[in-house]
Design a protein around this motif. Structure first.
Motif, PDB file in Angstrom:
ATOM      1  N   GLU A   4       0.837  -1.195   0.000  1.00 45.90           N
ATOM      2  CA  GLU A   4       0.000   0.000   0.000  1.00 45.90           C
ATOM      3  C   GLU A   4       0.873   1.247   0.000  1.00 45.90           C
ATOM      4  OE1 GLU A   4      -3.727  -1.889   2.544  1.00 45.90           O
ATOM      5  OE2 GLU A   4      -2.639  -0.163   3.317  1.00 45.90           O
ATOM      6  N   MET A 203     -13.704   6.935   3.908  1.00 45.51           N
ATOM      7  CA  MET A 203     -14.295   5.689   3.445  1.00 45.51           C
ATOM      8  C   MET A 203     -13.627   5.243   2.144  1.00 45.51           C
ATOM      9  SD  MET A 203     -16.854   3.450   4.009  1.00 45.51           S
ATOM     10  CE  MET A 203     -18.315   4.211   4.737  1.00 45.51           C
ATOM     11  N   ALA A 204     -13.418   6.177   1.250  1.00 44.99           N
ATOM     12  CA  ALA A 204     -12.760   5.858  -0.016  1.00 44.99           C
ATOM     13  C   ALA A 204     -11.313   5.443   0.209  1.00 44.99           C
ATOM     14  CB  ALA A 204     -12.830   7.056  -0.957  1.00 44.99           C
ATOM     15  N   PHE A 206     -10.201   3.838   2.693  1.00 45.37           N
ATOM     16  CA  PHE A 206     -10.234   2.461   3.172  1.00 45.37           C
ATOM     17  C   PHE A 206     -10.231   1.482   1.998  1.00 45.37           C
ATOM     18  CE2 PHE A 206     -11.494   2.675   7.795  1.00 45.37           C
ATOM     19  CZ  PHE A 206     -10.574   1.721   8.207  1.00 45.37           C
ATOM     20  N   GLU A 207     -10.904   1.850   0.930  1.00 49.28           N
ATOM     21  CA  GLU A 207     -10.954   0.964  -0.231  1.00 49.28           C
ATOM     22  C   GLU A 207      -9.612   0.935  -0.952  1.00 49.28           C
ATOM     23  OE1 GLU A 207     -13.581  -0.907  -0.570  1.00 49.28           O
ATOM     24  OE2 GLU A 207     -14.440   0.154   1.155  1.00 49.28           O
ATOM     25  N   LEU A 208      -8.893   2.020  -0.905  1.00 49.61           N
ATOM     26  CA  LEU A 208      -7.600   2.108  -1.598  1.00 49.61           C
ATOM     27  C   LEU A 208      -6.478   1.476  -0.780  1.00 49.61           C
ATOM     28  CD1 LEU A 208      -7.735   5.806  -2.904  1.00 49.61           C
ATOM     29  CD2 LEU A 208      -7.861   3.718  -4.297  1.00 49.61           C
ATOM     30  N   PRO A 210      -6.463  -0.031   2.865  1.00 56.38           N
ATOM     31  CA  PRO A 210      -7.159  -0.338   4.125  1.00 56.38           C
ATOM     32  C   PRO A 210      -6.252  -0.418   5.346  1.00 56.38           C
ATOM     33  CG  PRO A 210      -7.062  -2.264   2.685  1.00 56.38           C
ATOM     34  CD  PRO A 210      -6.632  -1.098   1.867  1.00 56.38           C
ATOM     35  N   ARG A 269     -14.447  -4.631   9.034  1.00 56.71           N
ATOM     36  CA  ARG A 269     -13.805  -4.741   7.730  1.00 56.71           C
ATOM     37  C   ARG A 269     -13.022  -6.035   7.567  1.00 56.71           C
ATOM     38  NH1 ARG A 269     -13.731  -0.831   4.095  1.00 56.71           N
ATOM     39  NH2 ARG A 269     -14.909   1.030   4.665  1.00 56.71           N
TER      40      ARG A 269
END
Length: 313
Positions: A4, A203-204, A206-208, A210, A269
């Motif tokens: 990441e 929130m976005a 988290f998708e990219l 996490p 999650r």
């Protein structure tokens, strides 16, 4: 598992479409309002000085001491807007959707300080000289973000905007003045819309990324402090505010931290790495400690109130 990235430029670029979508949602949702409509100008009069008015005296204020304290803390916090703007403009940039949001946010926040100061001075709720000196002292201190990275910043403001909304709303309710209550309800509504914007970005994120987002949330929850913590005598003022139930550990846990975590589904999650799971487990421990501390504060406040009641009986 793909590594990441926490590179600032990469994250800003990948989040920009989400910024644009939420900027458009914000502009379509936000309702125009005018500070001057929430200030009782007819109650105003000249202060002593070049205009030869009346000197300020504490008896002129209709507000309780704790309401005045909370309003002053809220106002001085808003006063540091130039420093806040500098921090987010430096981090998020001044171009594209990010830049449009930065300037829009700053413009909306700017009216909060204007409205609260006009209300306080018009109703003679505060010593104008002491207020101005406190403003100078606080602004000269400036503000430096505790979390200057993208994920840390988005995490912090998601909690902070909600905390500020709650603080303003509760201050209005304890003021005992319907005009003050209405004014701070407008301010609180702005803060809520700001929270929604930042929370949607988080929130976005988290998708990219996490795991990195989970780490940023843990970092913020562990070290959270309000942006006005550099106000002179903030510790004493915050205790007074907490004792009055305007903003305390219980409110922070129940009405700020947990709602944001629930909306983000942080504790539910999937797809985290082993390190991400470890970070979440630490977050759960931190939340438990915060909850325990909140309960202890409630017990101490109740005991203090009982003693005070016994003395006046």
């Amino acid at each position: 598992m793909t590594t990441e990235t926490t590179d600032t430029l990469v994250l800003l670029r990948e989040l920009e479409p989400v910024v644009e979508t939420n900027l458009n949602r914000h502009l379509a949702t936000a309702k125009e309002w005018f500070p001057h409509e929430y200030v009782p100008w007819s109650q105003g009069s000249d202060f002593d000085g070049p205009l030869g008015g009346q000197a300020w005296d504490p008896s002129q204020s209709k507000l309780s001491e704790v309401a005045r304290t909370s309003l002053i803390v809220n106002l001085l916090t808003e006063d540091n807007l130039p420093s806040y703007h500098h921090e987010i403009a430096t981090l998020y940039g001044r171009d594209g959707a990010w830049g449009t949001w930065v300037h829009r946010w700053t413009a909306e926040e700017g009216r909060h300080g204007t409205a609260i100061r006009d209300y306080l001075l018009t109703t003679r709720a505060v010593d104008p000289i002491a207020l101005e000196r406190a403003r100078m002292t606080h602004m000269e201190t400036g503000f430096t973000a505790d979390h200057p990275d993208v994920l840390g910043s988005l995490s912090y403001v998601s909690f902070q905007e909600l905390a500020t909304r709650v603080a303003h709303r509760n201050t209005g309710r304890v003021s005992g003045d319907p005009i003050c209550d209405a004014l701070l309800a407008k301010v609180a509504n702005d803060e809520n819309l700001h929270m929604l914007f930042y929370r949607n970005l988080l929130m976005a994120a988290f998708e990219l990324v996490p795991n990195a987002t989970m780490e940023a949330i843990l970092r913020v929850v562990k070290s959270f402090q309000m942006p006005g913590h550099t106000i002179e005598n903030f510790g004493r003022k915050s205790v007074q505010i907490a004792m009055a139930g305007i903003y305390d550990l219980r409110i922070h846990h129940d009405e700020v931290v947990m709602p944001v975590l629930r909306q983000l589904k942080v504790l539910e999650r999937t797809g985290l790495s082993a390190e991400g799971e470890r970070i979440r487990e630490e977050l759960v421990e931190v939340l438990a400690k915060l909850n325990t501390a909140a309960s202890r504060f409630e017990d101490k406040r109740a005991a203090h109130q009982a003693r005070a009641a016994a003395r006046t009986a």
